[in-house]
Design a protein around this motif. Structure first.
Motif, PDB file in Angstrom:
ATOM      1  N   TYR A   4      -7.890  50.682 -24.314  1.00 22.73           N
ATOM      2  CA  TYR A   4      -8.188  50.167 -24.638  1.00 22.73           C
ATOM      3  C   TYR A   4      -9.874  49.567 -25.408  1.00 22.73           C
ATOM      4  CZ  TYR A   4      -8.708  46.229 -28.444  1.00 22.73           C
ATOM      5  OH  TYR A   4      -9.857  45.267 -29.454  1.00 22.73           O
ATOM      6  N   GLU A  37      -2.782  36.358 -24.705  1.00 24.65           N
ATOM      7  CA  GLU A  37      -1.557  36.544 -25.823  1.00 24.65           C
ATOM      8  C   GLU A  37      -0.654  35.416 -24.879  1.00 24.65           C
ATOM      9  OE1 GLU A  37      -1.217  37.984 -28.525  1.00 24.65           O
ATOM     10  OE2 GLU A  37      -0.103  39.886 -28.348  1.00 24.65           O
ATOM     11  N   LYS A  81       3.992  35.509 -28.859  1.00 23.22           N
ATOM     12  CA  LYS A  81       3.659  36.900 -29.747  1.00 23.22           C
ATOM     13  C   LYS A  81       3.883  38.735 -29.254  1.00 23.22           C
ATOM     14  CE  LYS A  81      -0.281  37.373 -31.960  1.00 23.22           C
ATOM     15  NZ  LYS A  81      -2.440  36.848 -31.933  1.00 23.22           N
ATOM     16  N   SER A  82       3.693  38.861 -27.630  1.00 25.08           N
ATOM     17  CA  SER A  82       3.321  39.763 -26.654  1.00 25.08           C
ATOM     18  C   SER A  82       4.115  40.703 -27.921  1.00 25.08           C
ATOM     19  CB  SER A  82       3.655  38.722 -25.477  1.00 25.08           C
ATOM     20  OG  SER A  82       4.118  38.735 -25.274  1.00 25.08           O
ATOM     21  N   SER A  93      -0.435  46.593 -33.637  1.00 28.12           N
ATOM     22  CA  SER A  93      -0.785  46.586 -32.825  1.00 28.12           C
ATOM     23  C   SER A  93      -1.130  45.647 -31.780  1.00 28.12           C
ATOM     24  CB  SER A  93      -1.846  47.319 -33.547  1.00 28.12           C
ATOM     25  OG  SER A  93      -2.993  46.177 -34.872  1.00 28.12           O
ATOM     26  N   LYS A  94      -2.022  46.035 -30.918  1.00 32.49           N
ATOM     27  CA  LYS A  94      -1.824  45.632 -29.430  1.00 32.49           C
ATOM     28  C   LYS A  94      -3.759  45.270 -29.462  1.00 32.49           C
ATOM     29  CE  LYS A  94       1.747  44.877 -28.999  1.00 32.49           C
ATOM     30  NZ  LYS A  94       3.320  42.851 -29.707  1.00 32.49           N
ATOM     31  N   ASP A  95      -4.819  44.151 -28.900  1.00 29.00           N
ATOM     32  CA  ASP A  95      -5.925  44.030 -29.061  1.00 29.00           C
ATOM     33  C   ASP A  95      -6.085  43.886 -27.088  1.00 29.00           C
ATOM     34  OD1 ASP A  95      -5.294  41.129 -28.482  1.00 29.00           O
ATOM     35  OD2 ASP A  95      -6.907  40.757 -29.379  1.00 29.00           O
ATOM     36  N   TYR A  96      -5.190  44.715 -26.552  1.00 30.34           N
ATOM     37  CA  TYR A  96      -5.413  45.134 -24.911  1.00 30.34           C
ATOM     38  C   TYR A  96      -4.551  45.898 -24.210  1.00 30.34           C
ATOM     39  CZ  TYR A  96      -0.636  42.273 -25.671  1.00 30.34           C
ATOM     40  OH  TYR A  96       0.487  41.797 -26.433  1.00 30.34           O
ATOM     41  N   ASP A 106       0.521  43.720 -20.936  1.00 31.83           N
ATOM     42  CA  ASP A 106       0.567  42.022 -21.181  1.00 31.83           C
ATOM     43  C   ASP A 106       1.137  41.848 -19.913  1.00 31.83           C
ATOM     44  OD1 ASP A 106       0.896  38.688 -23.015  1.00 31.83           O
ATOM     45  OD2 ASP A 106       2.109  39.754 -21.473  1.00 31.83           O
ATOM     46  N   VAL A 141       8.561  47.345 -28.700  1.00 30.30           N
ATOM     47  CA  VAL A 141       6.960  47.537 -27.563  1.00 30.30           C
ATOM     48  C   VAL A 141       7.341  48.439 -26.199  1.00 30.30           C
ATOM     49  CG1 VAL A 141       5.775  44.996 -28.168  1.00 30.30           C
ATOM     50  CG2 VAL A 141       7.281  45.369 -26.439  1.00 30.30           C
ATOM     51  N   GLU A 197       1.345  48.598 -26.727  1.00 32.72           N
ATOM     52  CA  GLU A 197       1.499  48.493 -27.989  1.00 32.72           C
ATOM     53  C   GLU A 197       2.906  49.793 -27.960  1.00 32.72           C
ATOM     54  OE1 GLU A 197      -1.092  50.591 -30.585  1.00 32.72           O
ATOM     55  OE2 GLU A 197      -1.446  48.890 -29.721  1.00 32.72           O
TER      56      GLU A 197
END
Length: 276
Positions: free
Chosen positions: A44, A93, A97-98, A103-106, A109, A123, A236
């Motif tokens: 990322y 996170e 929500k995970s 899209s994921k900003d990592y 998780d 996911v 993601e």
């Protein structure tokens, strides 16, 4: 004829130049070679493994500050980063929500997320890194403390965190007489148990034992229910990094690292009688 020869020569030069130019690695965003090779990782953020978890993050899964987490999952993620050859960066996170689509900003998780077919539609998951059961936490001075079987529990007021497999377990396996109370966080459920709003807090076994020993004075773990669930790192959908993390997890299994981490952080939490 001479002009034709010049045209042919020019075309050959163009073709040669194209043949010599390496094709970019789409997953790595450029360059060539193995996607999982150091320098080619589809991260990322370039040069760092961004890992998410909830806040607060509970022991024994996490210990210390986000700048330098230890604990079972903290050390697990650090071990993955080490095998990928990059430093780790922690971000927040919320649990529920995970596993939402999008899209994921990592990169991934880790938060005691159980691998389920339903979540896998939205996911991707790594291979499992830990297997856990469900646990039942009650207050010692409540009528629930005398429950000895699952049938005894069905008439009590149960509670669980929203979106968890514990909540699904209550609804599909236990099927209690009363609708369970649902809470946004573990903290909310913990407060409800202490206040007597719920009789039984259902969550993963390790968390119930930790709450009993360190968070909720006067609480008691009735037992564990033999319904093994596998925890996986959550990505993601379509993230090519899954392959790289799976390789790291396999290395940690093969060289005994995962077992060592379990013995260090979780062994004392797993010796709970089975509750039928």
């Amino acid at each position: 004829m001479k002009r034709m020869s010049l045209i042919v020569a020019a075309c050959l030069l163009v073709l040669a130049a194209c043949a010599e130019e390496p094709k970019p690695n789409a997953a790595a965003g450029g360059g060539s070679g193995d996607t999982c090779a150091e320098g080619n990782l589809p991260l990322y953020e370039d040069g760092v493994l961004t890992v998410a978890t909830d806040r607060p993050a509970y022991e024994p899964w996490f210990k210390g500050s986000p700048k330098d987490y230890s604990g079972f999952e903290g050390d697990f993620a650090a071990g993955v980063a080490d095998r990928l050859g990059v430093p780790i960066k922690w971000v927040v996170e919320p649990f529920n929500k995970s596993y939402a689509p999008g899209s994921k900003d990592y990169d991934f998780d880790v938060n005691q997320v159980t691998i389920t077919p339903e979540r896998s539609q939205a996911v991707d998951f790594s291979d499992p890194y830990f297997e856990n059961n469900q646990g039942f936490l009650v207050m010692e001075d409540s009528p629930a403390a005398s429950a000895a079987t699952v049938e005894d529990i069905k008439g009590l007021q149960l509670g669980a965190q929203v979106g968890t497999t514990a909540l699904a377990f209550i609804n599909t396996v236990l099927q209690p007489d009363k609708d369970p109370k649902v809470f946004d966080t573990t903290n909310d459920a913990k407060s409800a148990l202490e206040a007597g709003t719920i009789d039984v807090f259902v969550t993963d076994l390790v968390t119930t034992v930790y709450l009993r020993d360190f968070e909720i004075k006067g609480s008691k773990v009735l037992g564990q229910y033999p319904k093994p669930e596998n925890f996986g790192a959550l990505f993601e959908k379509g993230n090519p990094l899954v392959e790289c993390v799976n390789s790291a997890i396999q290395e940690m299994k093969d060289d005994g690292t995962l077992q060592d981490l379990q013995d260090e952080w979780l062994k004392q939490y797993l010796k709970i009688p089975t509750f039928q």
